[in-house]
Design a protein around this motif. Structure first.
Motif, PDB file in Angstrom:
ATOM      1  N   MET A 161       2.434  31.778  -1.177  1.00  0.00           N
ATOM      2  CA  MET A 161       1.538  30.783  -1.770  1.00  0.00           C
ATOM      3  C   MET A 161       1.943  30.477  -3.206  1.00  0.00           C
ATOM      4  O   MET A 161       1.129  30.059  -4.010  1.00  0.00           O
ATOM      5  CB  MET A 161       0.093  31.289  -1.718  1.00  0.00           C
ATOM      6  N   ASN A 178       5.823  26.537  -2.897  1.00  0.00           N
ATOM      7  CA  ASN A 178       5.308  26.077  -1.603  1.00  0.00           C
ATOM      8  C   ASN A 178       4.396  24.862  -1.729  1.00  0.00           C
ATOM      9  O   ASN A 178       4.172  24.149  -0.749  1.00  0.00           O
ATOM     10  CB  ASN A 178       4.511  27.199  -0.921  1.00  0.00           C
ATOM     11  N   TRP A 179       3.843  24.664  -2.917  1.00  0.00           N
ATOM     12  CA  TRP A 179       2.826  23.637  -3.074  1.00  0.00           C
ATOM     13  C   TRP A 179       3.347  22.223  -2.806  1.00  0.00           C
ATOM     14  O   TRP A 179       2.667  21.418  -2.166  1.00  0.00           O
ATOM     15  CB  TRP A 179       2.219  23.708  -4.477  1.00  0.00           C
ATOM     16  N   ASP A 186       3.627  21.392   0.913  1.00  0.00           N
ATOM     17  CA  ASP A 186       2.302  21.250   1.538  1.00  0.00           C
ATOM     18  C   ASP A 186       1.627  19.949   1.124  1.00  0.00           C
ATOM     19  O   ASP A 186       1.016  19.257   1.946  1.00  0.00           O
ATOM     20  CB  ASP A 186       1.412  22.440   1.158  1.00  0.00           C
ATOM     21  N   ILE A 191       2.864  25.178   9.618  1.00  0.00           N
ATOM     22  CA  ILE A 191       2.424  26.243   8.714  1.00  0.00           C
ATOM     23  C   ILE A 191       2.031  27.490   9.512  1.00  0.00           C
ATOM     24  O   ILE A 191       2.365  28.618   9.129  1.00  0.00           O
ATOM     25  CB  ILE A 191       1.236  25.761   7.844  1.00  0.00           C
ATOM     26  N   THR A 209       8.778  29.248   3.426  1.00  0.00           N
ATOM     27  CA  THR A 209       7.807  30.259   3.856  1.00  0.00           C
ATOM     28  C   THR A 209       8.313  31.680   3.643  1.00  0.00           C
ATOM     29  O   THR A 209       7.728  32.467   2.907  1.00  0.00           O
ATOM     30  CB  THR A 209       7.429  30.052   5.333  1.00  0.00           C
ATOM     31  N   ASN A 256      -2.285  27.997   2.267  1.00  0.00           N
ATOM     32  CA  ASN A 256      -1.287  26.955   2.513  1.00  0.00           C
ATOM     33  C   ASN A 256      -1.857  25.812   3.346  1.00  0.00           C
ATOM     34  O   ASN A 256      -1.604  24.638   3.079  1.00  0.00           O
ATOM     35  CB  ASN A 256      -0.060  27.543   3.203  1.00  0.00           C
TER      36      ASN A 256
END
Length: 443
Positions: A52, A56-57, A60, A75, A228, A275
């Motif tokens: 997280m 990763n942002w 997403d 995800i 991931t 996520n």
């Protein structure tokens, strides 16, 4: 009966992984199963942080704004893959008493070990770079601090980490869990404020039929998968599970493996929620409003307030980003120490090791900020994820190989179905990461 050890383990001096913390936390020999499990709670949350982090942002946010809820299935699958590999990492540490870096040094030649160490250091520097930039962006959004100054301020967290290390490993775990819960709480409120379509969310967990044929959707899906599994997390998990004083018997190790798997499963489920929440908030606000090109963290922050109708959504978004960056910093520090000690058997003072890692991340961030401005830092954030993808095969393949070798694992060797599943997951992750790298530079 103790697990048979590989004869090549005699090549390694008996030096424990994270020696100052190894077997430092007591596990009750009597009591309920729940009480024993509580003694193992902690390492899974340190590992979940990597799933997280600020890197990763962007994927997403981009997936939600462009394709709505349809990539939630990606995800979910990514999280399941990560869960399998993390369970293998913890099992390797518990059974052999060595972390993944030490295992590589034992099994491979010196040139190969040095090469693996260099690749891993690059991955850790890239991960730290993402944390530096993420924290700097959060400081700018919350307090108006320019990105350049925010990058420099992040160097101060060295003092926090040194303070925590003196208070023991449980203090580090406690802070990480608090920060993870803070991120979860922030997005739980943002989810409520964004009012997503529940039916659409549930449908999103079913793989979309056009995932392969729609090249743009496939690219974002691969980016989510690629971001991931963090390679340094595998080294980290194989070490920090050894902080518990489990019995050095077959029964004691089996119990430790089981409780460690519970711990990481619960923690990774929370990471899955966070996520998924980032993607759902993006889908419910940006995609719903026809804004399908939002992929920038700063843009997402500024657009949340007018779309949701309250500044609280944007503030919580930035607070979660800051917590994410600081959390990842803590685990990155430990991973750096584990990797250097494991591959090279060189032990530096924690403050010096942390300073070196942070300088490697800050220098490129400062240079890019001065030359290209804030937009350059966003691009650097994406580039850091590509570097992580490049290193991933060199962590995953040895892990699956070692845990499937009876000479190393003894009676704890992976069963046939686990071997098949682990090698299949490894192949999928490696191929998708290579495709992502190709698309990034060529596509």
């Amino acid at each position: 009966m103790d697990t048979p050890k590989n004869k090549t383990l005699t090549k390694l001096e008996e030096r424990s992984s994270l020696a100052e913390l190894n077997h430092s936390m007591k596990v009750p020999l009597k009591g309920t199963t729940f009480r024993k499990f509580l003694a193992f709670v902690g390492p899974g949350y340190l590992v979940a942080v990597g799933y997280m982090d600020p890197g990763n942002w962007a994927t997403d946010i981009a997936g939600g704004s462009r394709f709505g809820y349809s990539l939630l299935a990606v995800i979910l699958v990514s999280n399941l893959m990560a869960g399998l590999l993390q369970s293998l990492a913890s099992k390797l540490g518990i059974v052999t008493g060595h972390d993944l870096a030490q295992a590589c040094r034992i099994q491979y030649s010196k040139p190969a070990t040095i090469a693996l160490w260099i690749l891993c250091e690059l991955a850790i520097a890239a991960c730290d770079l993402a944390e530096v930039i993420g924290s700097a962006i959060a400081l700018k959004l919350l307090f108006g601090i320019p990105i350049l100054y925010g990058v420099l301020i992040t160097a101060v967290d060295v003092l926090l980490i040194l303070l925590l290390q003196h208070k023991g490993f449980r203090a580090i775990e406690a802070l990480v869990i608090v920060l993870v819960l803070t991120i979860g709480a922030c997005f739980a409120v943002d989810l409520w404020l964004s009012r997503p379509d529940i039916g659409g969310v549930l449908a999103g967990f079913i793989p979309a039929a056009d995932l392969i044929t729609d090249h743009q959707k496939l690219y974002i899906a691969i980016a989510i998968l690629g971001a991931t599994v963090m390679p340094h997390n595998l080294y980290l998990h194989s070490s920090i599970v050894q902080t518990r004083q489990y019995e050095n018997t077959e029964q004691g190790k089996r119990q430790a493996i089981r409780f460690s798997a519970w711990d990481s499963t619960i923690a990774l489920t929370l990471a899955l929620f966070i996520n998924a929440a980032i993607l759902i908030v993006s889908a419910a606000t940006f995609h719903q409003a026809g804004m399908t090109e939002v992929a920038d963290i700063s843009d997402a922050y500024h657009l949340l307030t007018p779309l949701v109708g309250t500044t609280l959504a944007s503030i919580l978004f930035a607070v979660a980003l800051l917590a994410s960056g600081q959390n990842s910093t803590l685990t990155g520090t430990l991973a750096g120490q584990i990797v250097m000690e494991g591959f090279l058997d060189i032990r530096l003072p924690p403050w010096l090791r942390r300073l070196i890692t942070r300088l490697i991340a800050i220098i490129p961030a400062v240079i890019v900020t001065i030359i290209s401005g804030e937009k350059g830092t966003e691009e650097l954030l994406i580039f850091s994820q590509v570097i992580l993808s490049l290193q991933l095969p060199f962590a995953v393949i040895p892990l699956v190989k070692f845990t499937g070798d009876q000479k190393i694992m003894g009676t704890f060797v992976n069963r046939i179905w686990v071997k098949i599943l682990a090698w299949s997951v490894s192949a999928i992750i490696v191929v998708l990461n290579l495709f992502l790298i190709y698309q990034t530079f060529v596509g």
